[in-house]
Write a protein that holds these residues in place. Structure first.
Motif, short mmCIF file in Angstrom:
data_model
loop_
_atom_site.label_atom_id
_atom_site.label_comp_id
_atom_site.label_asym_id
_atom_site.label_seq_id
_atom_site.Cartn_x
_atom_site.Cartn_y
_atom_site.Cartn_z
N ARG A 1 0.82 -1.21 0.00
CA ARG A 1 0.00 0.00 0.00
C ARG A 1 0.86 1.26 0.00
N GLU A 2 1.97 1.25 0.76
CA GLU A 2 2.78 2.45 0.93
C GLU A 2 3.96 2.57 -0.03
N LEU A 3 4.26 1.52 -0.77
CA LEU A 3 5.41 1.58 -1.68
C LEU A 3 5.28 2.70 -2.72
N PRO A 4 4.11 2.95 -3.32
CA PRO A 4 4.04 4.08 -4.26
C PRO A 4 4.44 5.41 -3.61
N LEU A 5 4.12 5.60 -2.35
CA LEU A 5 4.52 6.81 -1.63
C LEU A 5 6.04 6.87 -1.53
N ALA A 6 6.67 5.75 -1.18
CA ALA A 6 8.14 5.72 -1.06
C ALA A 6 8.80 5.98 -2.42
N LEU A 7 8.27 5.38 -3.47
CA LEU A 7 8.84 5.60 -4.80
C LEU A 7 8.66 7.05 -5.23
N SER A 8 7.53 7.65 -4.90
CA SER A 8 7.32 9.07 -5.19
C SER A 8 8.33 9.94 -4.45
N ALA A 9 8.60 9.58 -3.19
CA ALA A 9 9.58 10.33 -2.39
C ALA A 9 10.97 10.21 -2.99
N ILE A 10 11.33 9.03 -3.47
CA ILE A 10 12.64 8.84 -4.10
C ILE A 10 12.74 9.70 -5.35
N ARG A 11 11.72 9.64 -6.19
CA ARG A 11 11.74 10.39 -7.45
C ARG A 11 11.80 11.89 -7.19
N TYR A 12 10.99 12.36 -6.26
CA TYR A 12 10.95 13.79 -5.95
C TYR A 12 12.22 14.22 -5.22
N GLY A 13 12.65 13.41 -4.26
CA GLY A 13 13.81 13.77 -3.45
C GLY A 13 15.11 13.77 -4.21
N ASP A 14 15.20 12.96 -5.25
CA ASP A 14 16.43 12.89 -6.04
C ASP A 14 16.20 13.43 -7.44
N LYS A 15 15.34 14.46 -7.55
CA LYS A 15 14.95 14.99 -8.87
C LYS A 15 16.13 15.54 -9.66
N SER A 16 17.16 16.05 -9.01
CA SER A 16 18.31 16.58 -9.74
C SER A 16 19.02 15.46 -10.51
N LEU A 17 19.10 14.27 -9.93
CA LEU A 17 19.71 13.15 -10.63
C LEU A 17 18.88 12.78 -11.86
N PHE A 18 17.56 12.74 -11.69
CA PHE A 18 16.69 12.39 -12.82
C PHE A 18 16.74 13.47 -13.90
N ASP A 19 16.88 14.73 -13.50
CA ASP A 19 17.01 15.81 -14.48
C ASP A 19 18.33 15.68 -15.26
N THR A 20 19.39 15.27 -14.57
CA THR A 20 20.70 15.11 -15.19
C THR A 20 20.76 13.85 -16.07
N SER A 21 20.05 12.80 -15.65
CA SER A 21 20.04 11.52 -16.36
C SER A 21 18.60 11.12 -16.66
N PRO A 22 17.94 11.75 -17.63
CA PRO A 22 16.51 11.53 -17.86
C PRO A 22 16.15 10.09 -18.25
N THR A 23 17.09 9.30 -18.72
CA THR A 23 16.75 7.91 -19.06
C THR A 23 16.39 7.10 -17.82
N LEU A 24 16.79 7.56 -16.64
CA LEU A 24 16.45 6.84 -15.41
C LEU A 24 14.95 6.78 -15.19
N ASP A 25 14.21 7.76 -15.69
CA ASP A 25 12.75 7.74 -15.55
C ASP A 25 12.12 6.54 -16.26
N ARG A 26 12.84 6.00 -17.24
CA ARG A 26 12.30 4.86 -18.00
C ARG A 26 12.89 3.52 -17.55
N ALA A 27 13.72 3.54 -16.53
CA ALA A 27 14.32 2.30 -16.03
C ALA A 27 13.26 1.48 -15.28
N PRO A 28 13.25 0.18 -15.50
CA PRO A 28 12.30 -0.67 -14.77
C PRO A 28 12.56 -0.63 -13.27
N ILE A 29 11.49 -0.66 -12.51
CA ILE A 29 11.57 -0.75 -11.05
C ILE A 29 11.25 -2.21 -10.69
N ILE A 30 12.23 -2.89 -10.11
CA ILE A 30 12.06 -4.28 -9.71
C ILE A 30 12.01 -4.32 -8.19
#
Length: 157
Positions: free
Chosen positions: A97-126
């Protein structure tokens, strides 16, 4: 699922890691306060074991490289024999139930990395659900960060 509130997210970068790199190795530890609803994201070369507690309700994640492809791997400690089965059922439900919240926090909290490496947004989450009980011990594809439904945030570009 709880709604992600960026004002309740606190991010710490450990030595050897900056907001923009390195991607590998890069490990994430998310803990929380049941009382305040605050989330604590620690990003480092290793996991922040000093931030975990005996409940083992943290979310651990890391970037893994296979050839030229990146994957985001999540590790959830459902049990290792310390909990009775009814407690394992409850922990599994809470993590799911709470994992989507944690994944959202990771994406938002590390947004500078995702901005620098935009292909990470398309990486599979296992996601690795770790349990001694076969019905709870699994590895699942949870899509990509791009596919996350983050409430109260602008859509990911």
């Amino acid at each position: 699922m709880s709604t992600f509130n960026p004002d309740k997210l606190f991010v710490e970068y450990r030595e050897g890691v900056s907001p923009t790199g390195p991607v590998f190795p890069r490990r994430y530890t998310i803990t929380h306060s049941d009382i305040t609803g605050e989330l604590f994201l620690t990003i480092g070369l290793g996991y922040a074991w000093d931030k975990t507690n005996s409940m083992r309700d943290e979310v651990l994640g890391e970037w893994v490289r296979r050839g030229s492809a990146f994957y985001y791997c999540v590790y959830l400690y459902i049990d290792q024999g310390e909990f009775k089965k009814n407690e394992v059922v409850r922990r599994n439900e809470i993590f799911r139930r709470e994992l989507p919240l944690a994944l959202s926090a990771i994406r938002y909290g590390d947004k500078s990395l995702f901005d620098t490496s935009p292909t990470l947004d398309r990486a599979p989450i296992i996601v690795h659900f770790m349990s001694i009980y076969p019905q709870f011990n699994s590895h699942e594809d949870w899509g990509t960060f791009r596919e996350l439904k983050i409430k109260n945030l602008p859509p990911l570009q």
